[in-house]
Design a protein around this motif. Structure first.
Motif, PDB file in Angstrom:
ATOM      1  N   THR A 155     -10.341   4.850   1.295  1.00 50.38           N
ATOM      2  CA  THR A 155      -8.977   4.355   1.516  1.00 50.38           C
ATOM      3  C   THR A 155      -8.104   5.469   2.081  1.00 50.38           C
ATOM      4  O   THR A 155      -8.442   6.654   1.981  1.00 50.38           O
ATOM      5  CB  THR A 155      -8.347   3.829   0.211  1.00 50.38           C
ATOM      6  N   PHE A 215       3.253   4.041   4.090  1.00 49.03           N
ATOM      7  CA  PHE A 215       2.671   2.791   3.596  1.00 49.03           C
ATOM      8  C   PHE A 215       3.533   2.127   2.523  1.00 49.03           C
ATOM      9  O   PHE A 215       3.309   0.983   2.172  1.00 49.03           O
ATOM     10  CB  PHE A 215       1.275   3.037   3.014  1.00 49.03           C
ATOM     11  N   GLU A 239       0.973   3.473  -1.973  1.00 51.55           N
ATOM     12  CA  GLU A 239       0.006   2.441  -1.589  1.00 51.55           C
ATOM     13  C   GLU A 239      -1.166   3.060  -0.823  1.00 51.55           C
ATOM     14  O   GLU A 239      -0.992   3.998  -0.061  1.00 51.55           O
ATOM     15  CB  GLU A 239       0.687   1.390  -0.719  1.00 51.55           C
ATOM     16  N   LYS A 277      -4.569   1.924   1.666  1.00 47.60           N
ATOM     17  CA  LYS A 277      -5.129   0.854   2.486  1.00 47.60           C
ATOM     18  C   LYS A 277      -6.625   1.096   2.690  1.00 47.60           C
ATOM     19  O   LYS A 277      -7.054   2.228   2.923  1.00 47.60           O
ATOM     20  CB  LYS A 277      -4.410   0.776   3.834  1.00 47.60           C
TER      21      LYS A 277
END
Length: 401
Positions: free
Chosen positions: A56, A62, A78, A80
């Motif tokens: 990630t 983000f 966060e 992703k």
């Protein structure tokens, strides 16, 4: 026979050398990360991890998400998810963020890692992150441009008030300083808690901002002094004897008056070693967070020193106690003396999501109560470098007019 043997050995060494160089190239040279696509306005992150189960990306743009912990719900950055291709390269393409210096890192099966394909990293206290720059109006001065460049020096000075024979600070002198005889105004630029004399020049892009603003004629050529505000340190961790320790957020002798008392040591050294214009009209002090706190109390205790004061997300409150309690006592009386001398600029900047926002609101109410004049700048976001770079970019053109 000996000649053939020698040629054989040399050939083997050359083959090993070429293989070694090729290995390095495979590891770091074939993968581009991050890749900025200006046409499509995207950024692509890549990571070679063929045996990983999950990779990630965590980036400053983000946003944040909520997570349940044993202590309750907390907000965390966060992350992703990236996608793996058949060669073992994980990637993620996202929309290009706003113009700014952006930071990011990877998590490989839960383990935090910097991007091995991006050599551009910065240290904030004890954490390294990769970064990249997105060009635009806001960030234009954060880039190295084709302009005359100032000189950045790591300077050691004596500090008798801290009982040290030598301490280190970073000093910026404008382009042409070494070859001229001109005298210059001085800005003392102070870092926050956990920082050191490297913080503003590395995280804050102060050198690039100064070079560009001066070249554009928007800021006066000036000397900028970036000292170490941790009174128990001689220099940044690892830069003085017996200092190979993990940097920490709070350090001894930071917000109990020692640094404020010893600030005259810095000013005396600068006065005696640099071509300065030595009067109040040509001196400024500014800082972020703890550095804003230091700027507030140094200027309030010495109303004849600075005509320009900048408080960037400044800590405000301090209970007066200990041997240096006089530094923090009777602030309202000291402010009355400071503002009676009509400083040319008293600047306050704060983000709406900053944990120090309400303290700054209350401080402005105090200034308003007495009719003291100041300039206020409110921005989005919290206690972050993107705000402090904005404040510096705004503050510098207003100095020494």
């Amino acid at each position: 026979m000996k000649q053939r043997l020698l040629m054989f050995v040399m050939g083997c060494l050359m083959t090993l050398s070429a293989w070694s160089q090729e290995t390095v190239a495979v590891n770091t040279g074939n993968i581009v990360s991050p890749e900025l696509n200006e046409t499509e306005r995207t950024v692509t992150f890549r990571m070679f991890a063929p045996k990983a189960e999950e990779v990630t990306v965590e980036a400053d743009f983000f946003g944040r998400t909520k997570m349940q912990t044993p202590l309750g719900t907390v907000e965390v950055p966060e992350r992703k998810a990236m996608t793996r291709d058949t060669t073992g390269v994980w990637s993620l393409t996202v929309e290009m963020p706003n113009p700014e210096l952006h930071t990011y890192c990877f998590y490989v099966d839960g383990m935090r890692m910097v991007d091995p394909n991006n050599v551009y990293m910065i240290r904030d206290i004890a954490t390294y992150t990769n970064y990249f720059l997105v060009d635009g109006e806001l960030s234009a001065n954060y880039f190295v441009r084709e302009v005359p460049h100032g000189t950045v020096s790591k300077v050691w000075y004596p500090s008798p008030n801290l009982g040290m024979e030598r301490r280190r600070m970073t000093v910026y002198t404008p382009a042409g300083y070494e070859d001229g005889t001109e005298r210059y105004p001085v800005l003392y630029l102070l870092h926050g808690a956990g920082g050191d004399e490297n913080a503003w020049s590395e995280l804050g892009r102060a050198v690039q901002i100064l070079d560009n603003l001066i070249a554009q004629g928007k800021a006066k050529p000036m000397i900028v002094v970036m000292p170490n505000g941790n009174g128990a340190q001689e220099a940044a961790p690892g830069e003085y004897p017996n200092s190979m320790y993990k940097p920490s957020f709070m350090n001894p002798k930071t917000m109990e008056g020692s640094f404020e008392v010893a600030f005259s040591d810095i000013m005396e050294y600068v006065k005696s070693h640099y071509r300065t214009i030595d009067d109040k009209a040509h001196r400024a002090i500014a800082g972020l967070s703890m550095g804003g706190f230091h700027s507030l109390y140094i200027s309030a205790n010495n109303p004849g020193w600075f005509d320009y004061v900048g408080l960037f997300s400044a800590a405000i409150n301090r209970e007066a106690k200990g041997e240096n309690s006089f530094i923090y006592a009777d602030l309202e009386t000291k402010l009355a003396s400071q503002f009676s001398e009509s400083p040319k600029l008293y600047f306050i900047g704060i983000g709406t999501a900053d944990f120090l926002y309400q303290d700054n609101v209350n401080y402005r109410k105090l200034l308003d109560q007495y009719g003291y004049q100041y300039e206020y700048m409110e921005t989005d976001g919290g206690h972050i470098w993107s705000n402090w770079r904005k404040y510096l970019n705004h503050f510098l053109p207003e100095l020494f007019k």
